[in-house]
Write a protein that holds these residues in place. Structure first.
Motif: not given
Length: 500
Positions: A419-422, A412-415, A403-407, A372-375
């Protein structure tokens, strides 16, 4: 066939002796894998580790050794080498600490007491031990000598030895007590290796009989504090005094903005190639005795390897040097046909590395955390995965998903959320797991911490650091009925459940 597996180091298993082992909890975990439809148990290297290198499984004292920390005590009782009466006579509690984390010093102190008692009850004239010595003579003697000299020198690396610095000094030694100690230590170290391998192959047979493949790992480099470097300097790049001037690492990447200094000596690839890579072939052959599938760590180092000045230890100003990758893998395939090998193709990947991976035909790796970077063209996004890959939520070097979801930064988190409809999931981690399990990769591996939604405290390793790594452990209550149903359901939903 679509396969699923779980990543869990052996040392992370529950046990009563401070560290995971090759005993009952390992057998229980294999049962758990089978019951949840998994096909693979991925582990970390099981070669011996040392205090000098912070017990990292990627810096071993011996390329062919087994990690004696993983020897199971209860199996020694079962085999008649120990009794619970003796174990109960020891104040075990003083050697145990937080059950969530390995305390290597305390654990080794306890196990040493028990193993020294066990060796008294072993028959070294048994055909099993004699066969083990014979079949492993190309490494066992040198490893046992090095580890014995190391212990005589207060468990320091060879460059800090002051009592006996080498075998020549040992031959001139007049102190009978010291000689007796050395010879008894050599036998003890051989005993540890015999016991490790004996317990390992029993466990592996059980896993294979249950339809579980062991997915292991071979570090590209060896520790300078090792029998391999001590006895075989010709394999490595050294100066006129036989010491390394260049050491291994990588430049700045997604793991570190200043690069990583691993500190391992670099290989003399010219010498290795002139000798048909004999040492490496033996090493991979030995690894494939231990594992059904072998991940080759730092695959890009076989195309070009990064050189760092040992004096400055400046990873930002190192340089790349070519390695004989295609010739090397040609000989591997020629000598070990049909080997199941996976390439750890992470980090800075050039067109030349991509070409080498295509040339070998080995599966590479995909890490959804990196996607989940730029494109949408990012190769770590699930829609860009392809069959001949092994996909992960993360590896032992990554943050856990929680941890990644917090950090993760906002972008990237919004992407990831879009992307995954989290927002539609009870646990965000489940959305990422589903994406990996549902991908077209032939193999999907999920670390147990991600299945459990564990946070930062359960991370296995943080690259470029030495503290708090290689310590996380499960508790027995972590593996429960609801977890079994959760893993079984998602594994089956995406066509990876292995029926038995």
């Amino acid at each position: 066939m679509r396969k699923a597996g779980i990543l869990l180091p052996i040392f992370s298993l529950p046990s009563n002796y401070g560290i995971g082992s090759l005993g009952q909890e390992a057998y229980n975990f294999i049962d758990f894998l089978a019951e949840t439809g998994q096909s693979i148990w991925q582990i970390l290297p099981v070669t011996s580790t040392c205090n000098e290198d912070s017990y990292s499984p990627y810096k071993t004292n011996g390329a062919f050794s087994g990690n004696y920390d993983l020897i199971d005590i209860d199996l020694l009782v079962e085999d008649g080498l120990l009794t619970y009466e003796y174990i109960n006579s020891i104040d075990v509690d003083k050697y145990l600490s937080n059950p969530r984390y390995v305390d290597y010093e305390k654990t080794r102190a306890l196990k040493r007491i028990l193993l020294l008692e066990a060796i008294k009850n072993y028959d070294f004239l048994s055909s099993d031990f004699i066969d083990f010595e014979k079949n492993n003579d190309f490494w066992l003697e040198e490893y046992s000598i090095y580890m014995s000299l190391r212990e005589i020198n207060e468990n320091k690396p060879y460059w800090e030895w002051s009592i006996i610095k080498n075998l020549s000094e040992l031959e001139l030694e007049k102190n009978n007590d010291l000689l007796k100690k050395f010879h008894s230590l050599v036998i003890y170290n051989k005993f540890l290796q015999y016991i490790f391998y004996n317990q390992w192959f029993r466990l592996k047979k059980y896993a294979n009989d249950k339809g579980i493949e062991i997915f292991g790992d071979i570090p590209i480099y060896i520790s300078q504090d090792s029998c391999d470097f001590y006895f075989h300097r010709e394999l490595f790049l050294t100066d006129e005094n036989g010491e390394p001037t260049l050491i291994a690492g990588v430049p700045p990447d997604e793991f570190s903005s200043t690069g990583q200094v691993w500190g391992n000596p670099l290989y003399n690839w010219d010498y290795l190639e002139n000798n048909n890579f004999d040492w490496w072939i033996k090493r991979i052959e030995k690894s494939l005795e231990l594992y059904d599938i072998l991940r080759i760590d730092h695959f890009r180092g076989f195309e070009s390897y990064y050189c760092i000045d040992k004096t400055t230890k400046d990873a930002m100003n190192g340089y790349w040097k070519k390695a004989p990758g295609k010739r090397f893998f040609d000989l591997i395939k020629e000598n070990i046909p049909n080997a199941k090998i996976v390439a750890e193709d992470l980090g800075i990947i050039t067109d030349e590395v991509i070409d080498l991976l295509k040339y070998t035909g080995f599966p590479g790796m995909k890490i959804i955390q990196f996607g989940f970077g730029t494109n949408s063209e990012n190769l770590n996004l699930p829609h860009n995965f392809y069959k001949n890959t092994v996909s992960y939520t993360g590896t032992h070097d990554n943050m856990t998903l929680a941890q990644w979801l917090e950090a993760a930064p906002y972008g990237p988190l919004e992407y990831a959320k879009q992307y995954l409809r989290l927002e539609t999931y009870e646990k965000y981690t489940e959305g990422l797991i589903r994406a990996v399990i549902g991908s077209c990769s032939d193999i999907a591996i999920i670390p147990i911490q991600d299945w459990l939604d564990f946070g930062e405290w359960s991370r296995i390793n943080t690259p470029s650091t030495t503290k708090s790594n290689w310590k996380f452990r499960l508790l027995k209550d972590d593996i429960h009925y609801d977890l079994k149903n959760y893993i079984s359901h998602i594994t089956g939903l995406y066509g990876r459940y292995k029926n038995r």
